[in-house]
Write a protein that holds these residues in place. Structure first.
Motif, PDB file in Angstrom:
ATOM      1  N   THR A  13       0.830  -1.212   0.000  1.00 21.50           N
ATOM      2  CA  THR A  13       0.000   0.000   0.000  1.00 21.50           C
ATOM      3  C   THR A  13       0.856   1.251   0.000  1.00 21.50           C
ATOM      4  O   THR A  13       0.584   2.227  -0.718  1.00 21.50           O
ATOM      5  CB  THR A  13      -0.936   0.007   1.218  1.00 21.50           C
ATOM      6  OG1 THR A  13      -1.750  -1.175   1.188  1.00 21.50           O
ATOM      7  CG2 THR A  13      -1.838   1.235   1.200  1.00 21.50           C
ATOM      8  N   ALA A  14       1.916   1.239   0.798  1.00 25.80           N
ATOM      9  CA  ALA A  14       2.830   2.389   0.824  1.00 25.80           C
ATOM     10  C   ALA A  14       3.542   2.549  -0.513  1.00 25.80           C
ATOM     11  O   ALA A  14       3.754   3.676  -0.986  1.00 25.80           O
ATOM     12  CB  ALA A  14       3.845   2.209   1.945  1.00 25.80           C
ATOM     13  N   LEU A  15       3.908   1.421  -1.133  1.00 28.98           N
ATOM     14  CA  LEU A  15       4.551   1.475  -2.449  1.00 28.98           C
ATOM     15  C   LEU A  15       3.634   2.133  -3.474  1.00 28.98           C
ATOM     16  O   LEU A  15       4.059   3.019  -4.223  1.00 28.98           O
ATOM     17  CB  LEU A  15       4.925   0.066  -2.894  1.00 28.98           C
ATOM     18  CG  LEU A  15       5.422  -0.069  -4.343  1.00 28.98           C
ATOM     19  CD1 LEU A  15       6.740   0.675  -4.521  1.00 28.98           C
ATOM     20  CD2 LEU A  15       5.566  -1.540  -4.728  1.00 28.98           C
ATOM     21  N   ILE A  16       2.364   1.709  -3.505  1.00 25.02           N
ATOM     22  CA  ILE A  16       1.417   2.279  -4.459  1.00 25.02           C
ATOM     23  C   ILE A  16       1.253   3.776  -4.217  1.00 25.02           C
ATOM     24  O   ILE A  16       1.232   4.580  -5.158  1.00 25.02           O
ATOM     25  CB  ILE A  16       0.047   1.571  -4.354  1.00 25.02           C
ATOM     26  CG1 ILE A  16       0.185   0.079  -4.698  1.00 25.02           C
ATOM     27  CG2 ILE A  16      -0.975   2.245  -5.261  1.00 25.02           C
ATOM     28  CD1 ILE A  16       0.686  -0.195  -6.081  1.00 25.02           C
ATOM     29  N   ALA A  17       1.143   4.168  -2.954  1.00 22.13           N
ATOM     30  CA  ALA A  17       0.964   5.587  -2.621  1.00 22.13           C
ATOM     31  C   ALA A  17       2.155   6.406  -3.101  1.00 22.13           C
ATOM     32  O   ALA A  17       1.990   7.503  -3.657  1.00 22.13           O
ATOM     33  CB  ALA A  17       0.756   5.758  -1.121  1.00 22.13           C
ATOM     34  N   LYS A  18       3.367   5.897  -2.878  1.00 26.15           N
ATOM     35  CA  LYS A  18       4.554   6.639  -3.304  1.00 26.15           C
ATOM     36  C   LYS A  18       4.638   6.717  -4.826  1.00 26.15           C
ATOM     37  O   LYS A  18       5.016   7.757  -5.384  1.00 26.15           O
ATOM     38  CB  LYS A  18       5.806   5.976  -2.729  1.00 26.15           C
ATOM     39  CG  LYS A  18       5.997   6.216  -1.232  1.00 26.15           C
ATOM     40  CD  LYS A  18       7.270   5.576  -0.726  1.00 26.15           C
ATOM     41  CE  LYS A  18       7.450   5.833   0.765  1.00 26.15           C
ATOM     42  NZ  LYS A  18       7.729   7.260   1.045  1.00 26.15           N
TER      43      LYS A  18
END
Length: 432
Positions: free
Chosen positions: A108-113
């Motif tokens: 999820t953090a990867l997608i957000a970044k």
């Protein structure tokens, strides 16, 4: 569709990332070795890159450094690292990498970044013509705040920050979010003569004063249902502030010499590099207007507080020059990047832009003329820093205007005599 180059040697993680990214709407090309990934990035077909620091044939850090040395234009790159290699990731950030995530990886953090790097918001939909404000955490946070503020189209906004940080750029970003098809009207309150600012803001009727041979709409009316951007609001004459307050409160105005009220639906966005609260205490800014224009408030951090944006901006400025002058292609070298990162940029983004424009104009072949860039460690006084920024702006404008004194003076907004005096003071000579 955003194209992602994934360089990951772990088959389980690689397959999982490909599936997740494709579900999120990204187009993914997966490479299992650093060599294959480096060749793919050199081809220039990717919009973003996700790179594992630990690869079987060469490290992600070596891969990135080699591409820099070969002057490949690298897309925004996010690195995946274990806790033991965070130092490598930090070093990559200094060289221009966009960000990094530590293992175990949070998808999820990867997608957000990735969405932040691509400038995608609101559920992943692209906004036509939109560009991100920066890749640093502070600018990504600011972009998110503006997304929320865009939903409140009638609430005034105050933008603070040092000179040159990009306050108008942020205001235009809000305009694209809120009302891209409506007008955006910008006025610099410090640049208007005091005798003209009232007519400029509120308009006038025919015959209202000598020379008023026709009715003229002020900038409030010109903005329509869009955004009116008042830059350097702290320099507005005190006598006009009471009238501005009435317009902001009542959302109506009366033109000079007129009697009819005119509705003003435009959103007011003000900006200043000054401390308005201090001006209020000194009696130079109305307290009631101060609270009215800062219902919402944001501060743009100076460039020295977000060094991640320096190389990102530099690449954009060099690329912009290449589009304007395609026969003169310039490329940032690793030495250029190190030099840019060493500077504290007291003039912020404006200074960076002027410095790179000058370096592009005076460069030869693919090389930039950054050899005489004025690095911050050699300039400790505020006055010296301001003079260095002013000299860079003058030299860039001279080159841009083919060393025409008249055109350069007009470009800088000063007289020919003032330009000549400043050139003499800084030792700037005409090359033609």
């Amino acid at each position: 569709m955003i194209r992602v180059c994934l360089i990951e040697d772990d088959p389980i993680m690689g397959e999982a990332l490909v599936q997740r990214l494709e579900l999120e709407g990204f187009a993914v090309v997966w490479h299992c070795t650093g060599g294959d990934g480096m060749r793919a990035l050199a081809a220039g077909t990717a919009d973003l890159a996700v790179i594992d620091v630990n690869l079987p044939d060469l490290s992600g850090a070596d891969l990135f450094a080699r591409l820099l040395d070969e002057r490949v234009r690298i897309p925004p790159s996010l690195f995946i690292t274990g806790y033991g290699t965070i130092e490598d990731a930090v070093r990559l950030l200094k060289l221009g990498a966009a960000d990094y995530l530590t293992k175990p990886l949070d998808p999820t953090a990867l997608i957000a970044k990735l969405r932040a790097l691509a400038g995608v918001h609101d559920g992943g939909r692209d906004r036509p013509g939109d560009e991100p404000l920066g890749i640093s955490a502070s600018m990504r946070h600011l972009a998110g705040e503006l997304t929320r503020m865009a939903r409140h189209a009638q609430t005034p906004l105050l933008i603070g920050g040092e000179s040159g940080v990009g306050k108008e750029v942020v205001a235009r970003y809000l305009h694209r979010l809120q009302c891209p098809d409506a007008p955006f009207v910008a006025v610099n309150c410090a640049a208007l003569p005091e005798t003209l600012i009232e007519a400029e803001l509120f308009g006038h009727e025919k015959g209202a004063f000598t020379g008023a041979d026709r009715r003229r709409a002020g900038v409030f009316e010109q903005a329509g249902s869009g955004i009116l951007f008042l830059d350097e609001i702290g320099d507005m004459p005190l006598a006009l502030q009471s009238r501005l307050l009435r317009v902001v409160q009542g959302r109506q105005l009366t033109r000079i010499g007129g009697s009819e009220s005119v509705a003003v639906p435009a959103r007011l966005v003000c900006a200043t590099h000054q401390d308005l609260a201090a001006l209020v205490r000194e009696g130079r800014f109305r307290e009631d207007l101060y609270y009215r224009v800062r219902v919402l408030e944001i501060r743009i951090p100076p460039l020295r507080e977000r060094p991640e944006d320096i190389l990102w901006l530099a690449e954009r400025f060099v690329a912009d020059y290449g589009r304007r002058v395609p026969q003169e292609r310039r490329v940032l070298t690793s030495e250029d990047r190190e030099r840019l990162l060493m500077h504290t940029w007291p003039g912020n983004v404006r200074e960076l832009q002027h410095t790179l424009e000058r370096a592009c104009i005076l460069g030869r072949g693919e090389r930039l003329a950054l050899d005489d860039a004025r690095d911050a460690p050699a300039q400790t006084g505020l006055k010296a820093q301001a003079q260095a920024s002013e000299r860079a702006a003058i030299e860039a404008a001279l080159a841009e205007q083919d060393f025409s004194m008249t055109a350069t003076a007009a470009r800088l907004g000063i007289s020919r005599k003032t330009l000549w005096q400043k050139m003499k003071r800084y030792g700037v000579t005409r090359l033609r």
